[in-house]
Design an enzyme around this catalytic site. Structure first.
Site, mmCIF file in Angstrom:
data_model
loop_
_atom_site.group_PDB
_atom_site.id
_atom_site.type_symbol
_atom_site.label_atom_id
_atom_site.label_comp_id
_atom_site.label_asym_id
_atom_site.label_seq_id
_atom_site.Cartn_x
_atom_site.Cartn_y
_atom_site.Cartn_z
ATOM 1 N N ARG A 37 52.466 45.781 25.487
ATOM 2 C CA ARG A 37 53.352 46.085 26.615
ATOM 3 C C ARG A 37 54.482 47.033 26.211
ATOM 4 N NH1 ARG A 37 53.641 40.237 29.784
ATOM 5 N NH2 ARG A 37 51.966 40.723 31.246
ATOM 6 N N LYS A 192 38.942 28.536 36.593
ATOM 7 C CA LYS A 192 38.947 27.885 37.912
ATOM 8 C C LYS A 192 38.771 28.840 39.076
ATOM 9 C CE LYS A 192 42.015 24.171 36.511
ATOM 10 N NZ LYS A 192 43.352 23.598 36.679
ATOM 11 N N GLY A 341 45.071 38.391 31.396
ATOM 12 C CA GLY A 341 45.493 38.359 29.996
ATOM 13 C C GLY A 341 44.380 37.976 29.043
ATOM 14 N N GLY A 364 49.177 37.832 36.258
ATOM 15 C CA GLY A 364 49.399 37.431 37.661
ATOM 16 C C GLY A 364 49.533 38.643 38.575
HETATM 17 N N1 LIG Z 1 32.654 27.309 31.109
HETATM 18 C C1 LIG Z 1 33.970 27.167 30.923
HETATM 19 N N2 LIG Z 1 34.520 25.937 30.834
HETATM 20 C C2 LIG Z 1 35.849 25.795 30.629
HETATM 21 N N3 LIG Z 1 36.720 26.822 30.513
HETATM 22 C C3 LIG Z 1 36.213 28.061 30.597
HETATM 23 C C4 LIG Z 1 34.828 28.300 30.794
HETATM 24 N N4 LIG Z 1 34.634 29.639 30.838
HETATM 25 C C5 LIG Z 1 35.839 30.207 30.654
HETATM 26 N N5 LIG Z 1 36.793 29.289 30.506
HETATM 27 C C6 LIG Z 1 38.233 29.490 30.210
HETATM 28 O O1 LIG Z 1 38.869 30.314 31.130
HETATM 29 C C7 LIG Z 1 40.083 30.739 30.534
HETATM 30 C C8 LIG Z 1 40.512 32.089 31.030
HETATM 31 O O2 LIG Z 1 40.561 32.105 32.408
HETATM 32 P P1 LIG Z 1 41.624 32.963 33.207
HETATM 33 O O3 LIG Z 1 43.004 32.476 32.889
HETATM 34 O O4 LIG Z 1 41.194 32.963 34.599
HETATM 35 O O5 LIG Z 1 41.452 34.431 32.578
HETATM 36 P P2 LIG Z 1 42.455 35.649 32.604
HETATM 37 O O6 LIG Z 1 43.649 35.259 31.722
HETATM 38 O O7 LIG Z 1 41.703 36.818 32.019
HETATM 39 O O8 LIG Z 1 42.846 35.830 34.050
HETATM 40 C C9 LIG Z 1 39.830 30.763 29.038
HETATM 41 O O9 LIG Z 1 40.768 29.932 28.405
HETATM 42 C C10 LIG Z 1 38.410 30.223 28.899
HETATM 43 O O10 LIG Z 1 38.260 29.324 27.814
HETATM 44 O O1 LIG Z 2 53.723 37.940 31.446
HETATM 45 C C1 LIG Z 2 53.849 38.022 32.673
HETATM 46 O O2 LIG Z 2 52.958 37.506 33.557
HETATM 47 P P1 LIG Z 2 51.395 37.187 33.183
HETATM 48 O O3 LIG Z 2 51.398 36.117 32.115
HETATM 49 O O4 LIG Z 2 50.820 36.709 34.509
HETATM 50 O O5 LIG Z 2 50.790 38.495 32.715
HETATM 51 C C2 LIG Z 2 55.000 38.763 33.309
HETATM 52 O O6 LIG Z 2 55.932 39.196 32.336
HETATM 53 C C3 LIG Z 2 55.666 37.861 34.368
HETATM 54 O O7 LIG Z 2 56.195 36.719 33.757
HETATM 55 P P2 LIG Z 2 56.468 35.397 34.636
HETATM 56 O O8 LIG Z 2 55.125 34.832 35.056
HETATM 57 O O9 LIG Z 2 57.253 34.472 33.742
HETATM 58 O O10 LIG Z 2 57.248 35.825 35.864
#
Ligand SMILES: Nc1ncnc2c1ncn2[C@@H]1O[C@H](COP(=O)(O)OP(=O)(O)O)[C@@H](O)[C@H]1O
Ligand SMILES: O=C(OP(=O)(O)O)[C@H](O)COP(=O)(O)O
Length: 386
Positions: A37, A192, A341, A364
């Site tokens: 970043r 989810k 992320g 987000g």
């Molecule tokens: N089959 C599964 N069962 C449980 N968790 C899973 C499965 N497939 C993926 N995940 C979990 O999903 C998480 C990431 O999801 P998410 O937060 O939506 O991704 P991003 O950060 O890219 O938006 C990871 O921690 C991964 O381990």
């Molecule tokens: O890391 C951030 O968001 P992200 O983890 O959704 O990428 C941004 O800096 C926003 O942080 P916040 O979710 O504490 O408002």
């Protein structure tokens, strides 16, 4: 709607107040683990400095809840920024007040040390606004927050331009998704369904194919009446999943484990044959091939969410193969856009970050933008003059 960018600003001799997203991961010793970043904001900072502006940067780091938390100081960020810019970066004593000098490049302390930041309090925003002659927002990752530094300040100043990172993020996550090169494919994974309903519904009206993987797939299987063993299930989303069943593409096979651990026993089964007591951890080889074939059709591919538990080596193959398929399609002229992320981290870990068209710096914020929402930190910026 395209926004006015710093290229259209005359900033010579002016103090430019720039909101950046330097919310970087730190290790226990307070060292920066990933400076993506900070690097992503360099083009904007370098452009402004080259134009003769004084640059004052403001950011949050973590969630200090309106208190001064020394572990969440931006001092390590100022140091890294200084190394990357090859010039001194001063650290201001506070975000507001007379002591904040407009230096060639200065970083303020964490704006979230003040509770008024997240409250978007008007007087606080006004005090921040007084520090600059112009406002620039390059903090795409925080643009979904209507806080003082992202929304209040440009509102007070009656003007705001987007930085070069912000411009790029909007171009890919908003404009490209509105008018994609066809075919348009979305790959959605992650844990989810719940956080992604809006994204799924928004994309379904636009895409030629929506490929589902990750933990969310098992709620769809449950909605089909299949046995899912101990796989991740969101009971309260079964009805939603049922309504979407005919419109999405689901895995045909999966890698299951006898417990949620990297050294668990593992087998590949058809998705309608998940044994009781086992849980789905990754998409299987047949599904990987199908999804890779769809991705190879090119056009525009948007990807959010790992296809399996990619933090554990035995369950990372689905995510890796999708990343490889995207990289190959991009080489052939497809547009690949990655948000989230964990997804961005998985692509970086596979050494494929440079092979994609765009990887968002927002988690987000990218999810909300790709869901068709107007982000408050973007809406308040000036529109591009037509
Ligand atoms: N089959 C599964 N069962 C449980 N968790 C899973 C499965 N497939 C993926 N995940 C979990 O999903 C998480 C990431 O999801 P998410 O937060 O939506 O991704 P991003 O950060 O890219 O938006 C990871 O921690 C991964 O381990
Ligand atoms: O890391 C951030 O968001 P992200 O983890 O959704 O990428 C941004 O800096 C926003 O942080 P916040 O979710 O504490 O408002």
């Amino acid at each position: 709607m395209a926004k006015r960018t710093i290229r259209e600003l005359d900033v010579a001799g002016k103090r430019v107040l720039v909101r950046v997203d330097f919310n970087v991961p730190l290790d226990e010793a307070g060292r920066i683990v990933d400076d993506t970043r900070i690097r992503a904001a360099l083009p904007t900072v370098e452009h402004l400095l080259a134009q003769g502006a004084s640059v004052i940067l403001m950011s949050h780091l973590g969630r200090p809840r309106g208190r001064r938390v020394p572990a969440l100081s931006l001092a390590p960020v100022a140091e890294r920024l200084s190394q990357l810019l090859g010039r001194a970066v001063g650290m201001a004593p506070d975000c507001v007040g007379t002591e904040v000098a407009a230096q060639a490049a200065a970083l303020q302390p964490n704006v979230r040390f003040h509770p008024q930041e997240e409250q978007n309090e008007r007087t606080f925003a006004q005090h921040l606004a007084e520090l600059g002659d112009a406002y620039v927002n390059d903090a795409f990752g925080a643009a979904h927050r209507a806080h003082a530094s992202t929304e209040g300040v440009p509102r007070c100043m009656g003007a705001g331009a987007s930085g070069l990172l912000m411009e790029r993020e909007i171009a890919y996550l908003d404009e490209t998704l509105r008018c994609p090169q066809l075919p348009f494919t979305a790959v959605l994974g992650g844990a989810k369904i719940s956080g992604k309903i809006e994204l799924i519904e928004h994309l379904l009206d636009r895409v030629d194919a929506l490929l589902i993987g990750g933990g969310m797939a098992y709620t769809f299987f449950k909605a089909m009446g299949l046995e899912i063993g101990d796989s991740l299930l969101e009971e309260d989303r079964i009805d939603t999943a049922r309504q979407l069943l005919t419109r999405v593409e689901l895995p045909v096979d999966c890698v299951v484990a006898d417990r949620f651990a990297a050294d668990a026993q593992v087998q590949v089964v058809a998705c309608d044959a998940i044994p009781r007591g086992w849980q789905g951890m990754d998409i299987g080889p047949q599904t990987r091939q199908r999804y890779a074939d769809q991705i190879a059709r090119g056009g525009t591919i948007v990807w959010n969410g790992p296809l399996g538990v990619c933090e554990m080596v035995p369950f990372a193959q689905g995510t890796q193969q999708v990343a490889l398929a995207l990289a190959a399609a991009t080489r052939e002229g497809a547009v690949s856009i990655i948000g989230g992320g964990d997804t961005a981290a998985a692509v970086a870990q596979a050494g494929l970050a440079q092979a994609m068209t765009h990887i968002s710096t927002g988690g987000g914020a990218s999810l909300e933008c790709m869901s068709g929402r107007v982000l408050p930190g973007v809406a308040v910026l000036d529109d591009e003059e037509s």
